[in-house]
Design an enzyme around this catalytic site. Structure first.
Site, PDB file in Angstrom:
ATOM      1  N   THR A  12      35.869  45.988  41.346  1.00  0.00           N
ATOM      2  CA  THR A  12      35.077  46.121  42.572  1.00  0.00           C
ATOM      3  C   THR A  12      35.513  47.315  43.408  1.00  0.00           C
ATOM      4  O   THR A  12      34.690  48.004  44.011  1.00  0.00           O
ATOM      5  CB  THR A  12      35.221  44.821  43.405  1.00  0.00           C
ATOM      6  OG1 THR A  12      34.782  43.741  42.592  1.00  0.00           O
ATOM      7  CG2 THR A  12      34.393  44.864  44.658  1.00  0.00           C
ATOM      8  N   THR A  88      40.138  42.532  40.221  1.00  0.00           N
ATOM      9  CA  THR A  88      41.088  41.468  40.579  1.00  0.00           C
ATOM     10  C   THR A  88      41.115  40.336  39.552  1.00  0.00           C
ATOM     11  O   THR A  88      42.117  39.641  39.429  1.00  0.00           O
ATOM     12  CB  THR A  88      40.733  40.868  41.959  1.00  0.00           C
ATOM     13  OG1 THR A  88      39.403  40.351  41.910  1.00  0.00           O
ATOM     14  CG2 THR A  88      40.873  41.894  43.059  1.00  0.00           C
ATOM     15  N   THR A 165      49.516  35.726  40.734  1.00  0.00           N
ATOM     16  CA  THR A 165      48.350  35.040  40.195  1.00  0.00           C
ATOM     17  C   THR A 165      47.186  35.221  41.161  1.00  0.00           C
ATOM     18  O   THR A 165      47.399  35.202  42.376  1.00  0.00           O
ATOM     19  CB  THR A 165      48.676  33.528  40.111  1.00  0.00           C
ATOM     20  OG1 THR A 165      49.544  33.332  39.009  1.00  0.00           O
ATOM     21  CG2 THR A 165      47.481  32.644  39.947  1.00  0.00           C
ATOM     22  N   THR A 277      54.233  24.479  32.974  1.00  0.00           N
ATOM     23  CA  THR A 277      53.606  23.429  33.775  1.00  0.00           C
ATOM     24  C   THR A 277      52.244  23.867  34.331  1.00  0.00           C
ATOM     25  O   THR A 277      52.040  25.035  34.668  1.00  0.00           O
ATOM     26  CB  THR A 277      54.514  22.977  34.947  1.00  0.00           C
ATOM     27  OG1 THR A 277      53.751  22.118  35.809  1.00  0.00           O
ATOM     28  CG2 THR A 277      55.037  24.127  35.769  1.00  0.00           C
ATOM     29  N   GLN A 278      51.333  22.901  34.456  1.00  0.00           N
ATOM     30  CA  GLN A 278      50.030  23.186  35.065  1.00  0.00           C
ATOM     31  C   GLN A 278      50.142  23.365  36.576  1.00  0.00           C
ATOM     32  O   GLN A 278      49.206  23.835  37.227  1.00  0.00           O
ATOM     33  CB  GLN A 278      49.044  22.050  34.759  1.00  0.00           C
ATOM     34  CG  GLN A 278      48.644  22.003  33.299  1.00  0.00           C
ATOM     35  CD  GLN A 278      47.768  20.807  32.953  1.00  0.00           C
ATOM     36  OE1 GLN A 278      47.124  20.210  33.815  1.00  0.00           O
ATOM     37  NE2 GLN A 278      47.736  20.440  31.691  1.00  0.00           N
TER      38      GLN A 278
END
Ligand code: ASP
Length: 345
Positions: A12, A88, A165, A277-278
């Protein structure tokens, strides 16, 4: 005067709106520069290098990571720092990959992007770009770069790339680093936190670029009700080398015997499975619950507090580099190479 190379890959931030159709399309460099005239009026000498074509980051592949890494390496001696403009959506994958590809990095490589295109009045593009450039050019009292690692700058925070993240598809504050503090905060002044920054382990060692990757990897996310045929379909994928196993809480999985057997058979065949781990925050601890100990017995490794993006790209680069040396890959996955995880013994 510091020299910074701005590498435009797409996303973008590099787009402008077509007034007639309303659609976003990549801007050419001259149009882009015209939107940010401040770039060339400051105390930093900036050059822009657009990739052709500029792409939406959903289309980014390991070949694009290799091109980014080679571009940094080919221009390494000519510039004091690098800014990579990137979409992104997959920025944390690309930036993580580059952190593993650029060994002995001693200059800043700052990724940034924006939620609104550069030409839009309320765009976050200008601020993100100008601050990323300032960070890439910043040096300490010793004249050395403040942040000689691969990072992501967004909104007001500078994060280690392989800890970051994308967390929000809407807000300007689009990224976070849940398991490691930000390396700098940009307000009126940019406040750096040197004690959190990763410095090259070998002083004056030449930059070494690893761009071989292997895509024989998979992410297997557990969920209540997941069945054996789905798990086996993933684990029996032809040529599979590595699996990111996304588990519950502190690294727990259902205690079903078929799951244990399927995982054990895969690790015995040489597939490397790493427990991630989630949860966004916290670490895997396979010693805590019986249901996690089963995973240990099945030969699953701990991913501690690593992000999925960092674990996946770390696997891809390690397998690319040492396709036949499983023990080396296992060892490297169990240690932190450039600050991507906190290993707890
Ligand atoms: N789809 C865009 C991309 O990742 C979104 C963005 O840049 O924010 O390329």
């Amino acid at each position: 005067m510091k020299r910074i190379l701005v590498i435009l890959t797409g996303g973008t931030i590099t787009m402008v709106r077509n007034h007639e159709s309303g659609a976003l399309r990549p801007a050419d460099v001259e149009t882009f520069k015209a939107f940010v005239p401040e770039l060339f009026a400051g105390s930093v000498d900036i050059e822009m290098l657009p990739f052709n074509p500029l792409i939406d980051s959903s289309d980014v592949s390991p070949q694009n990571w290799a091109r980014m890494a080679h571009t940094v390496a080919d221009n390494y001696s000519k510039y004091d720092g690098f800014v990579v403009l990137h979409g992104t959506d997959t920025m944390s994958y690309s930036a993580s990959a580059l952190s593993f590809m650029l060994e002995n990095l001693s200059k800043p490589v700052v990724f940034t992007g924006s939620q609104l295109p550069v030409g839009v009045l309320r765009s976050d593009a200008k601020e993100n770009l100008l601050t990323a450039i300032e960070i890439a050019a910043a040096t300490g009292n010793d004249g050395k770069p403040m942040v000689p690692e691969v990072t992501i700058f967004f909104e007001d925070s500078l994060f280690r790339a392989n800890r970051a993240t994308k967390k929000n598809a809407e807000h300007f504050e689009a990224f976070d680093s849940y398991n490691y503090p930000s390396l700098a905060k940009a307000g009126v002044h940019i406040q750096y936190r040197p004690h959190l920054i990763h410095y090259p382990q070998k002083q004056n060692a030449p930059l070494f670029v690893h761009t071989k990757t292997c895509t024989d990897v998979a992410i297997l996310k557990l969920f209540p009700g997941i069945n054996e045929s789905v798990v086996r379909a993933v684990l029996n994928t032809e040529g599979l080398k590595g699996v990111v196993l996304e588990t519950y809480g502190s690294g727990n999985a259902p205690s079903a015997q078929w799951l244990y057997k399927a995982l054990k058979e895969a690790t015995e065949r040489g597939v490397i499975i790493v427990n991630k781990t989630q949860c966004s925050m916290g670490s895997v601890d396979m010693g805590q619950y019986e249901v996690a100990r089963n995973l240990l017995k099945a030969g699953v490794l701990s991913g501690y507090d690593i992000t999925t993006e960092a674990l996946l790209t770390k696997m891809m680069t390690l397998f690319g580099e040492s396709p036949d040396d499983i023990e080396r890959v296992k060892h490297q996955l169990s240690v932190s190479i450039c600050g991507e995880m906190t290993v707890v013994n």
